[in-house]
Design a protein around this motif. Structure first.
Motif, PDB file in Angstrom:
ATOM      1  N   GLN A  47       0.827  -1.214   0.000  1.00 51.11           N
ATOM      2  CA  GLN A  47       0.000   0.000   0.000  1.00 51.11           C
ATOM      3  C   GLN A  47       0.857   1.258   0.000  1.00 51.11           C
ATOM      4  OE1 GLN A  47      -3.288   0.497  -0.294  1.00 51.11           O
ATOM      5  NE2 GLN A  47      -2.950   2.694  -0.138  1.00 51.11           N
ATOM      6  N   ASN A  48       2.034   1.187   0.594  1.00 52.16           N
ATOM      7  CA  ASN A  48       2.858   2.389   0.649  1.00 52.16           C
ATOM      8  C   ASN A  48       3.302   2.852  -0.736  1.00 52.16           C
ATOM      9  OD1 ASN A  48       4.636   0.207   0.342  1.00 52.16           O
ATOM     10  ND2 ASN A  48       6.303   1.283   1.352  1.00 52.16           N
TER      11      ASN A  48
ATOM     12  N   VAL B 265       1.324   2.955  -3.409  1.00 48.66           N
ATOM     13  CA  VAL B 265       0.216   3.814  -3.874  1.00 48.66           C
ATOM     14  C   VAL B 265       0.284   5.154  -3.151  1.00 48.66           C
ATOM     15  CG1 VAL B 265      -2.292   4.032  -4.056  1.00 48.66           C
ATOM     16  CG2 VAL B 265      -1.204   1.805  -4.406  1.00 48.66           C
ATOM     17  N   ASP B 266       0.612   5.108  -1.856  1.00 51.65           N
ATOM     18  CA  ASP B 266       0.765   6.354  -1.108  1.00 51.65           C
ATOM     19  C   ASP B 266       1.876   7.212  -1.695  1.00 51.65           C
ATOM     20  OD1 ASP B 266      -1.256   5.507   0.569  1.00 51.65           O
ATOM     21  OD2 ASP B 266       0.110   4.745   2.116  1.00 51.65           O
ATOM     22  N   TYR B 267       2.982   6.565  -2.093  1.00 51.80           N
ATOM     23  CA  TYR B 267       4.106   7.302  -2.689  1.00 51.80           C
ATOM     24  C   TYR B 267       3.700   7.943  -4.016  1.00 51.80           C
ATOM     25  CZ  TYR B 267       7.088   4.799   0.701  1.00 51.80           C
ATOM     26  OH  TYR B 267       7.647   4.305   1.837  1.00 51.80           O
TER      27      TYR B 267
ATOM     28  N   HIS C  96       0.731   9.119  -4.771  1.00 51.41           N
ATOM     29  CA  HIS C  96      -0.029  10.337  -4.439  1.00 51.41           C
ATOM     30  C   HIS C  96       0.913  11.439  -3.939  1.00 51.41           C
ATOM     31  CE1 HIS C  96      -4.026   8.650  -5.081  1.00 51.41           C
ATOM     32  NE2 HIS C  96      -3.614   7.545  -4.458  1.00 51.41           N
ATOM     33  N   GLU C  97       1.875  11.061  -3.119  1.00 53.67           N
ATOM     34  CA  GLU C  97       2.849  12.047  -2.646  1.00 53.67           C
ATOM     35  C   GLU C  97       3.622  12.651  -3.827  1.00 53.67           C
ATOM     36  OE1 GLU C  97       5.428  10.257   0.261  1.00 53.67           O
ATOM     37  OE2 GLU C  97       3.772   9.790   1.627  1.00 53.67           O
TER      38      GLU C  97
ATOM     39  N   ASP D   1       1.451  15.047  -5.746  1.00 55.19           N
ATOM     40  CA  ASP D   1       1.199  16.267  -4.953  1.00 55.19           C
ATOM     41  C   ASP D   1       2.466  17.108  -4.802  1.00 55.19           C
ATOM     42  OD1 ASP D   1      -1.434  15.562  -4.625  1.00 55.19           O
ATOM     43  OD2 ASP D   1      -1.154  14.661  -2.645  1.00 55.19           O
TER      44      ASP D   1
ATOM     45  N   ILE E  33       6.714  14.351  -1.989  1.00 56.21           N
ATOM     46  CA  ILE E  33       7.431  13.102  -1.740  1.00 56.21           C
ATOM     47  C   ILE E  33       8.873  13.381  -1.323  1.00 56.21           C
ATOM     48  CG2 ILE E  33       8.172  12.778  -4.139  1.00 56.21           C
ATOM     49  CD1 ILE E  33       7.449   9.758  -3.713  1.00 56.21           C
TER      50      ILE E  33
ATOM     51  N   HIS F   6      11.540   8.113  -0.592  1.00 54.15           N
ATOM     52  CA  HIS F   6      10.307   7.497  -1.095  1.00 54.15           C
ATOM     53  C   HIS F   6      10.263   7.545  -2.624  1.00 54.15           C
ATOM     54  CE1 HIS F   6       7.967   8.195   2.934  1.00 54.15           C
ATOM     55  NE2 HIS F   6       8.953   7.318   3.049  1.00 54.15           N
TER      56      HIS F   6
ATOM     57  N   CYS G  11       1.440  -1.239 -11.703  1.00 54.06           N
ATOM     58  CA  CYS G  11       1.637   0.036 -10.990  1.00 54.06           C
ATOM     59  C   CYS G  11       1.994   1.145 -11.984  1.00 54.06           C
ATOM     60  CB  CYS G  11       2.722  -0.104  -9.924  1.00 54.06           C
ATOM     61  SG  CYS G  11       2.146  -1.026  -8.467  1.00 54.06           S
TER      62      CYS G  11
END
Length: 202
Positions: A6-7, A9-11, A13-14, A17, A20, A24, A38
Motif C-alpha cells: 500500500q505504501n 500507492v501512497d508514494y 499520491h505524494e 502532490d 514526496i 520514497h 503500478c
C-alpha cells in the motif's frame, strides 16, 4: 497491483502532490521499473491530475453570474409572522405577559376557595365575615367567595367577589363594590395591580 504494498500507492499520491521525500521517490521509481500494473495505475493518476489542472483554467463567460441570477425565479416579498415577531420583540413580550397574567387571573377567579383580607376586629363564621357593632376596621376589606355583614364601621373600601354585601346601620367611608361577573372581577384585579405598581414607584 493488488499484491503490491500500500505504501507504493501512497508514494504515487505524494509524488503527484509534490510532497514526496527523496527516499520514497527512489523506492517508487525502483518499484515502477519492475511492476507494469503500478506503471499503468501511475499513468492513469497522472492523466487525471493533468485533466483537473487543465479544467481549472476554464473561466465563465463575462456577465455569466448576472445572467443566471436574472433567470432565477423571484422570491415573494412577504413578511411572515416570524419576521414580525423579530421586528417587534417588546410588543410580543407584552402580549405574552398579558396572556399569562390573564390566564392566572382567570384561574384564580374560578377558584371557589373562601378568602378575606386580614384585618383586626373581624369575626369569621363559616363563609361570612362580620364587622361587629361598635367596632372600627381601618383599611380595605376584600371578601372572596363569601358574604360580609357590616354592623360597625369600615374606614376604607369594601369589595365582595362572588358573594353578598349586607349592612344594617353600617358606616363605610370608601367604596362598596360587589363583583359577580368575570369581567368585573378581572377589571378589579387590573386596577389593584395598577395601584400596587403605582405605589411602588411613589
Amino acid at each position: 497491483m493488488s499484491t503490491c504494498p500500500q505504501n507504493i500507492v501512497d508514494y504515487m499520491h505524494e509524488y503527484l502532490d509534490g510532497d514526496i521525500s527523496l527516499e520514497h521517490e527512489q523506492q517508487l521509481k525502483k518499484h515502477l521499473q519492475n511492476c507494469s500494473k503500478c506503471q499503468q495505475h501511475m499513468h492513469e493518476l497522472s492523466d487525471t491530475v493533468a485533466f483537473v489542472k487543465s479544467a481549472a483554467h476554464i473561466t465563465a463567460p463575462p456577465h455569466f453570474e448576472n445572467e443566471v441570477m436574472k433567470r432565477l425565479p423571484k422570491g415573494k416579498n412577504r413578511i411572515g409572522i416570524q419576521n414580525w415577531f423579530r421586528r417587534h420583540p417588546i410588543l410580543v413580550a407584552a402580549c405574552v405577559f398579558l396572556l399569562f397574567m390573564s390566564a392566572s387571573l382567570v384561574g384564580s377567579y374560578s377558584n371557589n376557595e373562601f378568602s378575606v383580607t386580614k384585618q383586626p376586629n373581624l369575626i369569621i363564621e363559616g363563609q361570612t365575615v362580620i364587622v361587629p357593632k361598635g367596632e372600627v376596621v381601618k383599611g380595605d376589606i376584600v371578601v372572596k367567595n363569601g358574604d360580609i355583614i357590616i354592623e360597625g364601621e369600615v374606614e376604607g373600601n369594601v369589595t365582595v367577589i362572588n358573594g353578598e354585601y349586607m349592612a344594617s346601620s353600617a358606616v363605610v367611608t370608601g367604596e362598596i363594590e360587589e363583583i359577580d361577573e368575570v369581567f368585573e372581577w378581572l377589571w378589579f384585579e387590573i386596577k389593584t395591580l395598577g395601584n400596587n405598581i403605582v405605589g411602588v414607584f411613589q
